[in-house]
Design a protein around this motif. Sequence first.
Motif, PDB file in Angstrom:
ATOM      1  N   LEU A 103       5.925   8.480  18.127  1.00 29.99           N
ATOM      2  CA  LEU A 103       6.097   7.322  17.259  1.00 29.99           C
ATOM      3  C   LEU A 103       6.798   7.728  15.963  1.00 29.99           C
ATOM      4  CD1 LEU A 103       5.453   4.302  17.202  1.00 29.99           C
ATOM      5  CD2 LEU A 103       3.355   4.856  15.960  1.00 29.99           C
ATOM      6  N   GLY A 104       6.478   8.913  15.474  1.00 35.16           N
ATOM      7  CA  GLY A 104       7.109   9.407  14.252  1.00 35.16           C
ATOM      8  C   GLY A 104       8.597   9.614  14.417  1.00 35.16           C
ATOM      9  N   SER A 105       9.018  10.170  15.543  1.00 38.32           N
ATOM     10  CA  SER A 105      10.446  10.396  15.776  1.00 38.32           C
ATOM     11  C   SER A 105      11.197   9.070  15.898  1.00 38.32           C
ATOM     12  CB  SER A 105      10.649  11.250  17.033  1.00 38.32           C
ATOM     13  OG  SER A 105      10.087  10.631  18.172  1.00 38.32           O
ATOM     14  N   ILE A 106      10.560   8.059  16.515  1.00 36.86           N
ATOM     15  CA  ILE A 106      11.201   6.746  16.624  1.00 36.86           C
ATOM     16  C   ILE A 106      11.351   6.110  15.250  1.00 36.86           C
ATOM     17  CG2 ILE A 106      10.927   4.393  17.503  1.00 36.86           C
ATOM     18  CD1 ILE A 106       9.540   5.590  19.963  1.00 36.86           C
ATOM     19  N   LEU A 107      10.296   6.159  14.432  1.00 39.28           N
ATOM     20  CA  LEU A 107      10.338   5.560  13.100  1.00 39.28           C
ATOM     21  C   LEU A 107      11.378   6.236  12.210  1.00 39.28           C
ATOM     22  CD1 LEU A 107       6.547   4.949  12.284  1.00 39.28           C
ATOM     23  CD2 LEU A 107       8.213   3.375  13.255  1.00 39.28           C
ATOM     24  N   GLU A 108      11.468   7.535  12.304  1.00 43.51           N
ATOM     25  CA  GLU A 108      12.442   8.260  11.490  1.00 43.51           C
ATOM     26  C   GLU A 108      13.870   7.890  11.872  1.00 43.51           C
ATOM     27  OE1 GLU A 108      12.077  11.128   8.855  1.00 43.51           O
ATOM     28  OE2 GLU A 108      10.712   9.423   8.695  1.00 43.51           O
ATOM     29  N   GLU A 109      14.129   7.723  13.151  1.00 37.96           N
ATOM     30  CA  GLU A 109      15.473   7.358  13.588  1.00 37.96           C
ATOM     31  C   GLU A 109      15.793   5.903  13.209  1.00 37.96           C
ATOM     32  OE1 GLU A 109      17.346   9.665  14.265  1.00 37.96           O
ATOM     33  OE2 GLU A 109      15.762  11.137  14.562  1.00 37.96           O
ATOM     34  N   ILE A 110      14.807   5.027  13.239  1.00 44.45           N
ATOM     35  CA  ILE A 110      15.015   3.658  12.775  1.00 44.45           C
ATOM     36  C   ILE A 110      15.382   3.665  11.296  1.00 44.45           C
ATOM     37  CG2 ILE A 110      13.847   1.465  12.273  1.00 44.45           C
ATOM     38  CD1 ILE A 110      12.284   1.795  14.860  1.00 44.45           C
ATOM     39  N   SER A 163       0.836  -1.204   0.000  1.00 42.71           N
ATOM     40  CA  SER A 163       0.000   0.000   0.000  1.00 42.71           C
ATOM     41  C   SER A 163       0.871   1.255   0.000  1.00 42.71           C
ATOM     42  CB  SER A 163      -0.925   0.005   1.223  1.00 42.71           C
ATOM     43  OG  SER A 163      -1.757  -1.124   1.238  1.00 42.71           O
ATOM     44  N   GLY A 164       1.915   1.214   0.828  1.00 41.07           N
ATOM     45  CA  GLY A 164       2.843   2.342   0.893  1.00 41.07           C
ATOM     46  C   GLY A 164       3.579   2.570  -0.408  1.00 41.07           C
ATOM     47  N   ILE A 165       3.964   1.479  -1.066  1.00 40.27           N
ATOM     48  CA  ILE A 165       4.668   1.591  -2.350  1.00 40.27           C
ATOM     49  C   ILE A 165       3.766   2.229  -3.399  1.00 40.27           C
ATOM     50  CG2 ILE A 165       5.668   0.274  -4.261  1.00 40.27           C
ATOM     51  CD1 ILE A 165       6.753  -1.682  -2.169  1.00 40.27           C
ATOM     52  N   LEU A 166       2.486   1.831  -3.411  1.00 34.66           N
ATOM     53  CA  LEU A 166       1.539   2.422  -4.365  1.00 34.66           C
ATOM     54  C   LEU A 166       1.379   3.920  -4.121  1.00 34.66           C
ATOM     55  CD1 LEU A 166      -1.273  -0.303  -4.511  1.00 34.66           C
ATOM     56  CD2 LEU A 166       0.362   0.299  -6.316  1.00 34.66           C
ATOM     57  N   ILE A 167       1.261   4.295  -2.835  1.00 36.46           N
ATOM     58  CA  ILE A 167       1.135   5.715  -2.503  1.00 36.46           C
ATOM     59  C   ILE A 167       2.407   6.466  -2.879  1.00 36.46           C
ATOM     60  CG2 ILE A 167       0.912   7.358  -0.592  1.00 36.46           C
ATOM     61  CD1 ILE A 167      -0.880   5.295   0.805  1.00 36.46           C
ATOM     62  N   LYS A 168       3.564   5.854  -2.567  1.00 35.73           N
ATOM     63  CA  LYS A 168       4.856   6.472  -2.884  1.00 35.73           C
ATOM     64  C   LYS A 168       5.030   6.622  -4.397  1.00 35.73           C
ATOM     65  CE  LYS A 168       8.877   7.647  -0.818  1.00 35.73           C
ATOM     66  NZ  LYS A 168       9.014   8.503   0.372  1.00 35.73           N
ATOM     67  N   GLY A 221      -4.279   7.138  11.809  1.00 35.15           N
ATOM     68  CA  GLY A 221      -3.001   7.573  12.374  1.00 35.15           C
ATOM     69  C   GLY A 221      -1.834   7.447  11.430  1.00 35.15           C
ATOM     70  N   ILE A 222      -1.906   6.492  10.499  1.00 35.67           N
ATOM     71  CA  ILE A 222      -0.789   6.276   9.583  1.00 35.67           C
ATOM     72  C   ILE A 222      -0.567   7.481   8.669  1.00 35.67           C
ATOM     73  CG2 ILE A 222      -2.129   5.194   7.718  1.00 35.67           C
ATOM     74  CD1 ILE A 222       0.238   3.172   7.498  1.00 35.67           C
ATOM     75  N   PHE A 223      -1.624   8.276   8.438  1.00 38.49           N
ATOM     76  CA  PHE A 223      -1.489   9.455   7.589  1.00 38.49           C
ATOM     77  C   PHE A 223      -0.836  10.628   8.327  1.00 38.49           C
ATOM     78  CE2 PHE A 223      -5.232   7.157   5.919  1.00 38.49           C
ATOM     79  CZ  PHE A 223      -4.733   6.854   4.654  1.00 38.49           C
ATOM     80  N   PHE A 224      -0.811  10.550   9.668  1.00 45.33           N
ATOM     81  CA  PHE A 224      -0.200  11.609  10.469  1.00 45.33           C
ATOM     82  C   PHE A 224       1.124  11.157  11.088  1.00 45.33           C
ATOM     83  CE2 PHE A 224      -4.783  12.190  10.459  1.00 45.33           C
ATOM     84  CZ  PHE A 224      -4.906  13.507  10.053  1.00 45.33           C
ATOM     85  N   THR A 225       1.584  10.011  10.649  1.00 45.03           N
ATOM     86  CA  THR A 225       2.851   9.453  11.119  1.00 45.03           C
ATOM     87  C   THR A 225       3.727   9.169   9.900  1.00 45.03           C
ATOM     88  OG1 THR A 225       1.636   8.361  12.912  1.00 45.03           O
ATOM     89  CG2 THR A 225       3.902   7.649  12.544  1.00 45.03           C
ATOM     90  N   PRO A 226       4.993   9.561   9.913  1.00 41.05           N
ATOM     91  CA  PRO A 226       5.866   9.351   8.746  1.00 41.05           C
ATOM     92  C   PRO A 226       6.215   7.876   8.524  1.00 41.05           C
ATOM     93  CG  PRO A 226       7.117  10.275  10.571  1.00 41.05           C
ATOM     94  CD  PRO A 226       5.683  10.296  10.987  1.00 41.05           C
ATOM     95  N   VAL A 227       5.238   7.143   7.963  1.00 42.80           N
ATOM     96  CA  VAL A 227       5.459   5.735   7.635  1.00 42.80           C
ATOM     97  C   VAL A 227       5.651   5.583   6.128  1.00 42.80           C
ATOM     98  CG1 VAL A 227       4.511   3.393   7.743  1.00 42.80           C
ATOM     99  CG2 VAL A 227       4.048   5.005   9.598  1.00 42.80           C
ATOM    100  N   PHE A 228       4.696   6.087   5.359  1.00 50.42           N
ATOM    101  CA  PHE A 228       4.772   6.004   3.901  1.00 50.42           C
ATOM    102  C   PHE A 228       5.584   7.148   3.290  1.00 50.42           C
ATOM    103  CE2 PHE A 228       0.408   3.726   3.893  1.00 50.42           C
ATOM    104  CZ  PHE A 228       1.035   2.545   4.229  1.00 50.42           C
ATOM    105  N   TYR A 229       5.998   8.058   4.101  1.00 44.78           N
ATOM    106  CA  TYR A 229       6.764   9.206   3.624  1.00 44.78           C
ATOM    107  C   TYR A 229       7.773   9.603   4.691  1.00 44.78           C
ATOM    108  CZ  TYR A 229       3.317  11.456   6.628  1.00 44.78           C
ATOM    109  OH  TYR A 229       2.524  11.794   7.688  1.00 44.78           O
TER     110      TYR A 229
END
Length: 261
Positions: free
Chosen positions: A210-217, A47-52, A185-193
């Motif tokens: 959660l966004g800051s953790i994902l970005e650092e990962i 899903s993320g790849i399609l959006i990206k 929540g996924i639209f307000f968290t940097p998962v697909f972008y």
Amino acid sequence: MVQMLKEMFEYRDLTMMLTLRDLRVRYKQAAMGFLWAIFMPIVAVFSGILIKKAMAVVSQHALDAQGIMSISVKVLPWTFFISSIRFSVQALVGNSSLVTKIYFPRAVLVLSSILACLFDFNVAMVVLVILLIFFKVGVSIYLLWLPLLILMLVLFTFGLGLLLSAANLFYRDIKYVVEIILMFGIFFTPVFYSASTFGRWKPLMLLNPLGSILEEIDNVVVFHQAPDTLWMVYAVVTSLAACIVGMIVFHKTEPYFAENI
């Protein structure tokens, strides 16, 4: 809070038994078995790849392997988080017979739900490692930060799970509110972008713990960069704060569980 930690340690065998029970119930009659552990992340990645890809077409920038890997690396902890919260919010209400009949630290019900999801996370991690090798992402010294980031993710999830499970026991519509928040929540968290996509608004996106953790990962795994010091400290502080607040609130409301469940 210290007493609560001591009790949870003393009942560690019960925690393991409840975790195994949750896993057995989840996969007992599932045709796909443990493949369900990787099904949701795979669907989310595609899903993320399609959006990206759609974003790449609009911006006329090619979608490269690094972009695909960034999505994959961030989707896995995200799916762990939402699965853990969904199971945690129902941990007390779903085990009402245990809560009302015998004494034990009720926090282990939330912890066992999260540990069961952590097992799924580790199963899916094997598939992710294969993808990283296939796309030749490579390794770096910065991967040593990954265990700390995962620990912060677990602590943040545990603290939030404690708060929501207690709240749902007293107010049963909490679970519906949580489902709506998790859905969008996924639209307000940097998962697909990436948070940097928003330019000067990047700090606003990273205020989401959660966004800051994902970005650092993403930084340490895909981009082979050291975590941003400011946001790494922010992730640590907010995760510990969420865990501490969750434990305090849960401990103070625990004596009222049996009469309100």
